[in-house]
Design an enzyme around this catalytic site. Sequence first.
Site, PDB file in Angstrom:
ATOM      1  N   GLU A 133       0.904  -1.122  -0.037  1.00  0.00           N
ATOM      2  CA  GLU A 133      -0.020  -0.064   0.021  1.00  0.00           C
ATOM      3  C   GLU A 133       0.871   1.267  -0.013  1.00  0.00           C
ATOM      4  OE1 GLU A 133      -1.128   3.071   1.242  1.00  0.00           O
ATOM      5  OE2 GLU A 133      -1.905   2.552   2.861  1.00  0.00           O
ATOM      6  N   CYS A 191      -2.907   8.390   3.937  1.00  0.00           N
ATOM      7  CA  CYS A 191      -2.935   7.908   2.465  1.00  0.00           C
ATOM      8  C   CYS A 191      -3.993   7.777   1.848  1.00  0.00           C
ATOM      9  CB  CYS A 191      -2.394   6.477   3.037  1.00  0.00           C
ATOM     10  SG  CYS A 191      -3.670   5.251   3.714  1.00  0.00           S
TER      11      CYS A 191
END
Length: 634
Positions: free
Chosen positions: A331, A365
């Site tokens: 990720e 994020c």
Amino acid sequence: MASLLDAVLGDPDDPGRSLVYFFTAFVAAGIWLVFRRYEDAKNRPVPFVWDAPEAASPSWTGQTLPQPSLEAHLLNPLLVPAAHPAHSNNGNGGKWITCFDPATGMHIATMHADDAYEIGQKIGEAGAAQRTWKTTTWNERRRVVRSLQRWLLDNKELCARVACRDTGKTMVDAVLGEILTTLAKMDWIIKHGENELRPQKRRGNFILMHKTSYVYYEPLGVVAAIVSWNYPLHNALSPILAALFAGNGIVVKCSEHVAWSTAWFVGAVRSCIEACGHDPDIVQLVTCWPEEAPTLTTSPWIRHITFIGSEVVGRKVAEAACRNLTPVTLELGGKDPAVIMPGTPLERYISIWMRGIFQGSGQNCIGIERLVVHTSQHDQLVNLLAERAQRLRLGSVLAPVLGEDDEDDGTVRYRPIIDCGSMISADRFSELEQIIRDAVEDGADLVTGGERWRHAYLEQGSYFQPTVLANVQQGMEIAQQELFAPVALVMPYETVDEAVEIANGTRYGLGASVYGPDQDAALGVARRLECGMVSVNDFGVTYVNQDLPFGGTKASGYGRFGGPEGLRGLTCPKAVVVDTFPRIIQTSIPRVVDYPIRSLLQSWEFLSGLMGFIYGLGWKERVAGLIRLALAGR
């Protein structure tokens, strides 16, 4: 039936029959209550004690570092604890990590950094503990998660303060991004984890009609999680919870920036595991400098790696994992767009956009980095954002409260006027200021912010002004590079197709959101976006729903954590096929295809007939295949 009841219970008119009914119901209720009490005792959370760190208190004050950095101990050897067994190595920056509050610049602790030998030792300890842990029952694993959930709920304020001290975020940001999401993860695992990992019966086919097929999700062994600093509690506990429930041991490598808080959170997990009667070595924490990380990523004993961080480091992790063909979930961040459809009532969603942009001072994020809006609403949106951004108050919720009424009476006091905390450090401020200046030179309009902010009395705090840039174009560097900062980019479009092109026009593809008065039209745009997650008329809700997979595409990485996909990704799916009626029907090899083959022509005719009979497109083809099969099998 009535006569049978009469024979057992006696005459229906007999008063004693009511007593029999009452006594039977009483005994049944007693048995049920005893069973429930046994079940409750077996599943009840196990209490455990984990002492609060002194630095988590708002009244705590530490030494303010003149130059806050992870290597401040190199300039001041007195920061290294003298009683530490590795004190003689304090001249080596790879042996120590200086932990400090980025909102105040205060020194929190100096942590020992693991070397390659210590990392290998921790991998081995997790492996030894996992051999026993993998034999635990679902109830035993659930009880650990339930006990940890109870502790987190009871200590939510303390846990939030620990996260705030190490990252500079606010209590509100800590609750939303750390506590709430972690509790949701625990709740999902408790309710649905077993169902997703228990052996699953799979459909068969005509050829194997006498067989029953299953998939067993078996533990991998020891897995690793290399996690980022922006959510120290959630980013550490989330992979730990999934790994433990899947039957694995886990080694967590945290960011150097949050070594202090992560050590405390992981310590609580280990204490919980021990209180539940299991070996706490099943969970290990590695705190090290980047040059030691390959010991973890290239270890042949690590069976899976979850990485949360930057694209640059993620590529290195993936390359290192190739040495042992270790599977990796990456990720790697993104450049998440919020696509605003024409005619959207901006006032309705402005609060959601403010949260999506400025939560965690933009260090999120899945935070909103680009607002893609129709040209007719561009100026209105810019004005709404700028007006709110200019009113945001920066500071530390854990800074000592000054004033005449600040007597130490044991009351926890927070600063009530803080909207945004600090950034994790000031290391990137020059780069941020430069990329903003470049955007302005290329034609963007700097509406507010754009540079570092000097706090009046927290001079060593790492603060950056909430920033709004208007008329940002697709070709600008600032529109392509992940900023991870409190910066909103407003990008105009003329048509919906152009809006989709802008949203998809970066190398990233993590999350996105679409807003509009017509939900079906917004959903249609959402389906066209190249990303792993989309919220319609909302922001970040895919993260709260733990039944959903989390991850992206393109340069945002691959693989998923969260949901059934993430949980099963930490297992080895093993296909098992057994006989449905083992004493009656079992596989036998027809003579025509048995070794040694008697006739190639006859065996070919037999197999051709078999395929025609099973997979023929019409009844004629199937009948012909059956005849061919019968003739060849004589």
